[in-house]
Design a protein around this motif. Sequence first.
Motif, PDB file in Angstrom:
ATOM      1  N   ARG A 197      82.790 -18.355 -54.613  1.00  0.00           N
ATOM      2  CA  ARG A 197      83.276 -16.846 -54.815  1.00  0.00           C
ATOM      3  C   ARG A 197      82.168 -15.929 -54.508  1.00  0.00           C
ATOM      4  O   ARG A 197      80.966 -15.903 -54.273  1.00  0.00           O
ATOM      5  CB  ARG A 197      82.945 -16.906 -56.560  1.00  0.00           C
ATOM      6  N   GLN A 198      82.643 -14.616 -54.045  1.00  0.00           N
ATOM      7  CA  GLN A 198      81.903 -13.718 -53.676  1.00  0.00           C
ATOM      8  C   GLN A 198      80.997 -12.765 -54.538  1.00  0.00           C
ATOM      9  O   GLN A 198      81.588 -12.970 -55.880  1.00  0.00           O
ATOM     10  CB  GLN A 198      82.733 -12.659 -52.898  1.00  0.00           C
ATOM     11  N   THR A 199      80.077 -12.230 -54.324  1.00  0.00           N
ATOM     12  CA  THR A 199      79.267 -11.413 -55.433  1.00  0.00           C
ATOM     13  C   THR A 199      79.644  -9.908 -55.204  1.00  0.00           C
ATOM     14  O   THR A 199      80.033  -9.548 -54.071  1.00  0.00           O
ATOM     15  CB  THR A 199      77.866 -11.846 -55.256  1.00  0.00           C
ATOM     16  N   ARG A 200      79.052  -9.209 -55.983  1.00  0.00           N
ATOM     17  CA  ARG A 200      79.378  -7.747 -56.000  1.00  0.00           C
ATOM     18  C   ARG A 200      78.500  -7.272 -54.722  1.00  0.00           C
ATOM     19  O   ARG A 200      79.135  -6.195 -54.171  1.00  0.00           O
ATOM     20  CB  ARG A 200      79.075  -7.070 -57.063  1.00  0.00           C
ATOM     21  N   GLY A 201      77.536  -7.806 -54.294  1.00  0.00           N
ATOM     22  CA  GLY A 201      76.932  -7.282 -53.271  1.00  0.00           C
ATOM     23  C   GLY A 201      77.125  -7.576 -51.750  1.00  0.00           C
ATOM     24  O   GLY A 201      76.349  -7.345 -51.030  1.00  0.00           O
ATOM     25  N   GLY A 202      78.168  -8.335 -51.983  1.00  0.00           N
ATOM     26  CA  GLY A 202      78.553  -8.861 -50.491  1.00  0.00           C
ATOM     27  C   GLY A 202      78.275 -10.294 -50.185  1.00  0.00           C
ATOM     28  O   GLY A 202      78.639 -10.668 -48.973  1.00  0.00           O
ATOM     29  N   GLY A 203      77.614 -10.869 -51.022  1.00  0.00           N
ATOM     30  CA  GLY A 203      76.952 -12.211 -50.767  1.00  0.00           C
ATOM     31  C   GLY A 203      78.172 -13.329 -51.266  1.00  0.00           C
ATOM     32  O   GLY A 203      79.310 -12.885 -51.579  1.00  0.00           O
ATOM     33  N   SER A 204      77.490 -14.453 -51.285  1.00  0.00           N
ATOM     34  CA  SER A 204      78.496 -15.563 -51.758  1.00  0.00           C
ATOM     35  C   SER A 204      77.569 -16.538 -52.776  1.00  0.00           C
ATOM     36  O   SER A 204      76.546 -16.721 -52.622  1.00  0.00           O
ATOM     37  CB  SER A 204      79.211 -16.180 -50.726  1.00  0.00           C
ATOM     38  N   ASN A 223      74.593 -17.838 -50.920  1.00  0.00           N
ATOM     39  CA  ASN A 223      75.002 -17.350 -49.530  1.00  0.00           C
ATOM     40  C   ASN A 223      74.816 -18.488 -48.441  1.00  0.00           C
ATOM     41  O   ASN A 223      74.399 -18.245 -47.146  1.00  0.00           O
ATOM     42  CB  ASN A 223      73.725 -16.187 -48.799  1.00  0.00           C
TER      43      ASN A 223
END
Length: 804
Positions: A197-204, A223
Amino acid sequence: MKFMIKPIDKLTKIIKLEATKYQDQAVYGGLARYADTWLQEAASTFGPEADEWTRDVDGRLRAYADLPDDGARQKALTALLEMLQSPPTLEPSPAQQDEGVGEEKEEQTASPTPKPASTLPAPTYARTGLDSPVTALRGVGSHQSERLGRLGVQTIRDLLYLFPYRYDDYSQLKPVNRLEYGEDVTLIAQVKEARVRQTRGGGSLFKVVLSDGTGSIEATWFNQPYLADKIRRGRQIVVSGHVDEYLGRLCFTSPEWELMQNELLHTARLVPIYPLTKGIGAKWLRGLMKRAVNYWPKRLPDHLPESVMREAGLLNLETAIAQIHFPDDNGLLKRARHRLAFDELFVLQIGLLHRRHLWRSESGKSLPVDDSALDNFVRRLPFELTNAQQRALRQIVADLRSDRPMNRLLQGDVGSGKTVVAAAAMALAVAAGGQAALMAPTEILAEQHLSNLKPQIPNLRLLTGSVTGPEREEIYAGLADGSVDVVVGTHALIQESVQFKSLALAVIDEQHRFGVSQRAALRQKGYNPHLLVMTATPIPRSLELTLWGHLDVSTIDEMPPGRKPIVTRLILPTERERAYSFVRSQIEKGRQAFIICPLVEESDKIEAKAAIEEYERLQKYIFSDLRLGLLHGRMKGEEKEGAMAQFVRGELDILVATSVVEVGIDVPNASVMLIEGADRFGLAQLHQFRGRVGRGEHDSYCLLVSGSPSSEAQERLQTVEATDDGFELAQKDLEMRGPGEFLGARQSGFPDLNLASVTDLRLVESAREAARRFFETDPELADPDNRLLARQVARFWKGKGEIS
């Protein structure tokens, strides 16, 4: 002529055909079905040594059909082609080996004529051995070779000797229901769930739920979305790591992992941790190392004589190399480290003993030292020599009378009286018809020696960079015709224009500050002159046996009577004003003081700038009514001499200085040494600073101002506060900071030690004694049975033959 390897050639064509449509139709039944054919053909071509690589390709072929889209399939085919372009090396058989060298044979195809070359580069089959470049190993191309070079790895042998610097202990295997927070463990489990799943900061975040039948636990990787292609639902994997806790539940965060297989590299064992560099990953290097360790150690000849291994109870080299990289348990790891550390010290000692043997094999000039000349020199002294000074002088006199050139180290604590012993040796050399030279690292120290030696040796001259013009020419002429008996100087003594008529004795003070070539250049001014080197930094026993193991050693371990102890106090930064007040009170009593500026490691230029700023601050705000002088390493010779002379004459109250004042200044009226940033200096260096005071009749003090509140820094400085024994402080310094303080710039040509510690006195003495006993049987290492040892000694020292 070179040929394509049949299974690689076939698979390359299939992959290129598949890359036109990504429909898994390039071969009947798809890539997964062709994997069986690949396994059979690759196994017969490459053998069991390449099993890991072969099965990796097999796994990628079988996984291809499950990839979700053309993009993923394109990436997978590209990765497969890259793997096929770095095929395994066809290893030579043990029977072909001669010290790890074999002739790899070309693979013959069934076809009577070679196939035309494709876009896949043909593998090179060359003579491969331990000293072959690391590119001879499968998976190491030019880019990785360049990166490995940054770690000091150029050859296969270098790779085997790139040892782990620590190990993660994942050998403890536990089920989920017995895991505890905070422990490092290994878990074998099945993947029940896997999602990215993706995180709010654009990571994973890649999260999996693992179950082993006793319970479930979540593991998270940040990530690393590509893990979703590898850690899939239903697969059995092994994870090793630290058990964390999140929202009251146990979990793993970025643990090490690998698929369940026969041999685990990254989990469920003592996992080696290697030094890395940009472009070299931990898993990649570990995998490379495992392939190398599986094949090459058995081809690594054991250079240690069987008798030495037996007496010391050591592992053989093959086992030690294998266990240092991938230990079966802590016990074998300890034995492997012991064997390899002993190896380094034994070979080091053989080299030292060999150099000592070579020195003693040279013919020198025996000096007819007259007992009456010695008695007259001692009788004229205004004080009695201590027992330790007399013992050192007897040893030196015996060397001077020998027809073998002396090669002796004279060591002693600050103020123990080494200079007068050296003066006696030089006076005796002159009385016997020769000349003597004393070389010091700085002009300040050379001038100090000149002042101290003049009462005992009248015909004495000074030669430094500051001596120029007619005076310099006059000294050159006097040395050449013999009318100058003794010269004291700096590096100026080793200029080509300096010629001696008959140099009989060369004395080098603070010898560790000179390079190998500089020390050799002074000796070459005469025909194998006797050599006496001095150091005011007491040397711990273990270093004496290693760094100076080729020298005879005289130790002055007794202080002259009547010298007052120096009161040493540790001052907190908040108490600096009290320290300044104390300095002022001493000056009001007619005394003088040193203030040492903090050590600045970046450069002499920056250190000098800091000293100038500190001098200006003290003169303007703290001691505006007192006379301050400045001394630092960037000043010209005449400027240093002027500041020194003013301080000695009492025209300055305080001398603000950098570490250039560590040796050489002898001012009996100076009673206070205030050292700023004392935590930045080594214990031995602090002891040298302290030795600049207490040289007169007055009570003297050393104030250590620490710039660091750390407990470690406080502990070190408290050691200086508690003792004035230089030998004890040197040993403490060695234990706390390692040998760097004693090695200096290590200009001595001393070989690097990867595993052995020069602080381990027991092991050093054990290796020294074993080397001594063995060396007596074959000092030239000429016995054919010792051929491998001779080769290892040469490799270890790498031509660093002169270490005096």
